[in-house]
Design a protein around this motif. Structure first.
Motif, PDB file in Angstrom:
ATOM      1  N   PRO A  90      61.338  36.275  25.638  1.00  0.00           N
ATOM      2  CA  PRO A  90      59.952  35.988  26.038  1.00  0.00           C
ATOM      3  C   PRO A  90      59.496  34.583  25.639  1.00  0.00           C
ATOM      4  O   PRO A  90      59.599  34.202  24.476  1.00  0.00           O
ATOM      5  N   HIS A  91      59.082  33.828  26.631  1.00  0.00           N
ATOM      6  CA  HIS A  91      58.475  32.515  26.380  1.00  0.00           C
ATOM      7  C   HIS A  91      57.598  32.155  27.572  1.00  0.00           C
ATOM      8  O   HIS A  91      57.777  32.677  28.667  1.00  0.00           O
ATOM      9  N   SER A  92      56.666  31.262  27.335  1.00  0.00           N
ATOM     10  CA  SER A  92      55.634  30.971  28.327  1.00  0.00           C
ATOM     11  C   SER A  92      55.942  29.711  29.139  1.00  0.00           C
ATOM     12  O   SER A  92      56.470  28.734  28.609  1.00  0.00           O
ATOM     13  N   PHE A  93      55.614  29.779  30.416  1.00  0.00           N
ATOM     14  CA  PHE A  93      55.698  28.618  31.308  1.00  0.00           C
ATOM     15  C   PHE A  93      54.293  28.061  31.588  1.00  0.00           C
ATOM     16  O   PHE A  93      54.103  27.323  32.537  1.00  0.00           O
ATOM     17  N   SER A  94      53.305  28.469  30.769  1.00  0.00           N
ATOM     18  CA  SER A  94      51.939  27.983  30.992  1.00  0.00           C
ATOM     19  C   SER A  94      51.850  26.522  30.535  1.00  0.00           C
ATOM     20  O   SER A  94      52.783  25.985  29.952  1.00  0.00           O
ATOM     21  N   GLY A  95      50.706  25.899  30.817  1.00  0.00           N
ATOM     22  CA  GLY A  95      50.530  24.484  30.460  1.00  0.00           C
ATOM     23  C   GLY A  95      51.048  23.576  31.564  1.00  0.00           C
ATOM     24  O   GLY A  95      51.573  24.044  32.585  1.00  0.00           O
ATOM     25  N   GLU A  96      50.903  22.276  31.357  1.00  0.00           N
ATOM     26  CA  GLU A  96      51.350  21.304  32.362  1.00  0.00           C
ATOM     27  C   GLU A  96      52.873  21.311  32.447  1.00  0.00           C
ATOM     28  O   GLU A  96      53.562  21.439  31.438  1.00  0.00           O
ATOM     29  N   ARG A  97      53.385  21.171  33.677  1.00  0.00           N
ATOM     30  CA  ARG A  97      54.826  21.237  33.897  1.00  0.00           C
ATOM     31  C   ARG A  97      55.406  19.887  34.261  1.00  0.00           C
ATOM     32  O   ARG A  97      54.820  19.117  35.009  1.00  0.00           O
ATOM     33  N   THR A  98      56.608  19.649  33.764  1.00  0.00           N
ATOM     34  CA  THR A  98      57.404  18.512  34.220  1.00  0.00           C
ATOM     35  C   THR A  98      58.186  18.960  35.452  1.00  0.00           C
ATOM     36  O   THR A  98      58.249  20.170  35.751  1.00  0.00           O
ATOM     37  N   ILE A  99      58.823  18.024  36.148  1.00  0.00           N
ATOM     38  CA  ILE A  99      59.679  18.399  37.286  1.00  0.00           C
ATOM     39  C   ILE A  99      60.821  19.281  36.792  1.00  0.00           C
ATOM     40  O   ILE A  99      61.187  20.259  37.437  1.00  0.00           O
ATOM     41  N   SER A 100      61.355  18.965  35.617  1.00  0.00           N
ATOM     42  CA  SER A 100      62.438  19.758  35.046  1.00  0.00           C
ATOM     43  C   SER A 100      62.000  21.208  34.816  1.00  0.00           C
ATOM     44  O   SER A 100      62.724  22.157  35.166  1.00  0.00           O
ATOM     45  N   GLY A 101      60.807  21.401  34.250  1.00  0.00           N
ATOM     46  CA  GLY A 101      60.278  22.748  34.028  1.00  0.00           C
ATOM     47  C   GLY A 101      60.017  23.469  35.330  1.00  0.00           C
ATOM     48  O   GLY A 101      60.283  24.679  35.459  1.00  0.00           O
ATOM     49  N   ALA A 102      59.506  22.728  36.317  1.00  0.00           N
ATOM     50  CA  ALA A 102      59.231  23.326  37.635  1.00  0.00           C
ATOM     51  C   ALA A 102      60.534  23.762  38.310  1.00  0.00           C
ATOM     52  O   ALA A 102      60.590  24.823  38.941  1.00  0.00           O
ATOM     53  N   LEU A 103      61.593  22.953  38.171  1.00  0.00           N
ATOM     54  CA  LEU A 103      62.886  23.306  38.765  1.00  0.00           C
ATOM     55  C   LEU A 103      63.429  24.605  38.161  1.00  0.00           C
ATOM     56  O   LEU A 103      63.961  25.451  38.883  1.00  0.00           O
ATOM     57  N   GLN A 104      63.268  24.764  36.860  1.00  0.00           N
ATOM     58  CA  GLN A 104      63.671  26.022  36.205  1.00  0.00           C
ATOM     59  C   GLN A 104      62.933  27.200  36.826  1.00  0.00           C
ATOM     60  O   GLN A 104      63.526  28.245  37.121  1.00  0.00           O
ATOM     61  N   ALA A 105      61.619  27.029  37.011  1.00  0.00           N
ATOM     62  CA  ALA A 105      60.783  28.093  37.575  1.00  0.00           C
ATOM     63  C   ALA A 105      61.206  28.426  39.006  1.00  0.00           C
ATOM     64  O   ALA A 105      61.316  29.608  39.376  1.00  0.00           O
ATOM     65  N   TYR A 106      61.456  27.401  39.824  1.00  0.00           N
ATOM     66  CA  TYR A 106      61.856  27.621  41.216  1.00  0.00           C
ATOM     67  C   TYR A 106      63.200  28.342  41.303  1.00  0.00           C
ATOM     68  O   TYR A 106      63.376  29.259  42.114  1.00  0.00           O
ATOM     69  N   LYS A 107      64.151  27.922  40.469  1.00  0.00           N
ATOM     70  CA  LYS A 107      65.477  28.557  40.511  1.00  0.00           C
ATOM     71  C   LYS A 107      65.399  30.019  40.072  1.00  0.00           C
ATOM     72  O   LYS A 107      66.064  30.883  40.645  1.00  0.00           O
ATOM     73  N   LEU A 108      64.587  30.280  39.058  1.00  0.00           N
ATOM     74  CA  LEU A 108      64.365  31.662  38.625  1.00  0.00           C
ATOM     75  C   LEU A 108      63.769  32.494  39.757  1.00  0.00           C
ATOM     76  O   LEU A 108      64.181  33.631  40.002  1.00  0.00           O
ATOM     77  N   ALA A 109      62.792  31.906  40.455  1.00  0.00           N
ATOM     78  CA  ALA A 109      62.137  32.623  41.561  1.00  0.00           C
ATOM     79  C   ALA A 109      63.109  32.894  42.699  1.00  0.00           C
ATOM     80  O   ALA A 109      63.039  33.951  43.351  1.00  0.00           O
ATOM     81  N   LEU A 110      64.022  31.963  42.958  1.00  0.00           N
ATOM     82  CA  LEU A 110      65.028  32.181  44.004  1.00  0.00           C
ATOM     83  C   LEU A 110      65.943  33.355  43.645  1.00  0.00           C
ATOM     84  O   LEU A 110      66.252  34.191  44.494  1.00  0.00           O
ATOM     85  N   VAL A 111      66.363  33.416  42.380  1.00  0.00           N
ATOM     86  CA  VAL A 111      67.204  34.535  41.928  1.00  0.00           C
ATOM     87  C   VAL A 111      66.429  35.851  42.028  1.00  0.00           C
ATOM     88  O   VAL A 111      66.928  36.850  42.559  1.00  0.00           O
ATOM     89  N   CYS A 112      65.185  35.834  41.521  1.00  0.00           N
ATOM     90  CA  CYS A 112      64.351  37.046  41.558  1.00  0.00           C
ATOM     91  C   CYS A 112      64.075  37.483  42.989  1.00  0.00           C
ATOM     92  O   CYS A 112      64.144  38.679  43.307  1.00  0.00           O
ATOM     93  N   GLY A 113      63.760  36.524  43.854  1.00  0.00           N
ATOM     94  CA  GLY A 113      63.482  36.839  45.262  1.00  0.00           C
ATOM     95  C   GLY A 113      64.689  37.425  45.964  1.00  0.00           C
ATOM     96  O   GLY A 113      64.569  38.335  46.789  1.00  0.00           O
ATOM     97  N   ASP A 114      65.869  36.917  45.623  1.00  0.00           N
ATOM     98  CA  ASP A 114      67.107  37.420  46.206  1.00  0.00           C
ATOM     99  C   ASP A 114      67.367  38.858  45.737  1.00  0.00           C
ATOM    100  O   ASP A 114      67.685  39.744  46.543  1.00  0.00           O
ATOM    101  N   LEU A 115      67.211  39.101  44.428  1.00  0.00           N
ATOM    102  CA  LEU A 115      67.407  40.458  43.886  1.00  0.00           C
ATOM    103  C   LEU A 115      66.391  41.439  44.471  1.00  0.00           C
ATOM    104  O   LEU A 115      66.709  42.603  44.723  1.00  0.00           O
ATOM    105  N   LYS A 116      65.171  40.951  44.702  1.00  0.00           N
ATOM    106  CA  LYS A 116      64.094  41.807  45.224  1.00  0.00           C
ATOM    107  C   LYS A 116      64.231  42.054  46.731  1.00  0.00           C
ATOM    108  O   LYS A 116      63.550  42.880  47.295  1.00  0.00           O
TER     109      LYS A 116
END
Length: 229
Positions: A90-116
């Motif tokens: 457990p850790h938070s992605f809240s707060g201002e994001r860098t491009i690097s942080g955003a890329l992590q979020a997008y890749k996670l969403a792609l994996v989650c979206g594929d599994l879903k």
């Protein structure tokens, strides 16, 4: 006191139902200077709402956007628990994001979206935005990798028509297949799909997209003739 471009929004995770906070951008701070030919917005200032499209649940790790449906097919939640939540620290992605942080979020969403088993149109949009972020930092290899994923998902979305009832029109989907093919160097496919866009000029009111398709089609035809001669 000066108003911040950002505000925190409380989100309910569509998977585990827990609440968490995620940063969003106030719309009056979003100023688009111009757009690339695949619709990537280029902003006038450092405020980039693309960085905040993905919500990452700090509790279970499930990552999603507003385009995801709330429906989970039988057995899917268990697959997500096994593949995502059981490995999640457990850790938070809240707060201002860098491009690097955003890329992590997008890749996670792609994996989650594929599994879903999310709609192809939603996965295509995620992959395209990931490619845009890589373009912004000049990583051409990764940009092309995600453009390929996006194009394949748009082709699947077009053939299954799962873009219906979304903000994406048929002509925009066809145009993006063509434009991504052009950017990936797949000339024949690009010309074929640009032609399909142009064929729809009598029945569509999206004249700007038709004009963009005509420009790209003519340029590619001229390039092809030049190489033949």
């Amino acid at each position: 006191m000066e108003l911040s471009p950002y505000y925190e929004k409380q989100i309910e995770c569509i998977h585990c139902k827990n609440k968490f906070k995620s940063m969003k951008v106030r719309t009056n701070f979003v100023k688009i200077k111009e757009s690339d030919s695949d619709f990537r917005p280029i902003y006038e200032n450092d405020v980039n709402p693309l960085l905040y499209n993905v919500f990452v649940c700090e509790h279970c790790g499930f990552s999603f956007t507003e385009d995801f449906t709330k429906y989970f097919a039988p057995g899917v939640k268990e697959v997500i628990d096994e593949n995502i939540t059981s490995h999640w620290i457990p850790h938070s992605f809240s707060g201002e994001r860098t491009i690097s942080g955003a890329l992590q979020a997008y890749k996670l969403a792609l994996v989650c979206g594929d599994l879903k088993k999310e709609k192809h149109i939603a996965l295509a949009g995620l992959a395209l935005r990931t490619a845009w972020l890589y373009r912004a930092i000049g990583n051409e290899e990764q940009e092309k990798r995600f453009m390929k994923i996006s194009r394949e998902q748009y082709i699947d979305a077009y053939s299954t028509e799962d873009y219906a009832d979304t903000s994406m029109s048929e002509i925009r989907v066809i145009y993006l297949i063509a434009e991504l093919s052009r950017r990936l160097g797949d000339r024949e496919q690009a010309i074929r799909y640009f032609s399909r866009v142009i064929e729809k000029q009598g029945s569509s009111n999206e004249t700007k997209i038709i004009e963009m398709a005509k420009d790209q089609w003519q340029e590619m035809r001229a390039e092809k003739e030049a190489t033949v001669n």
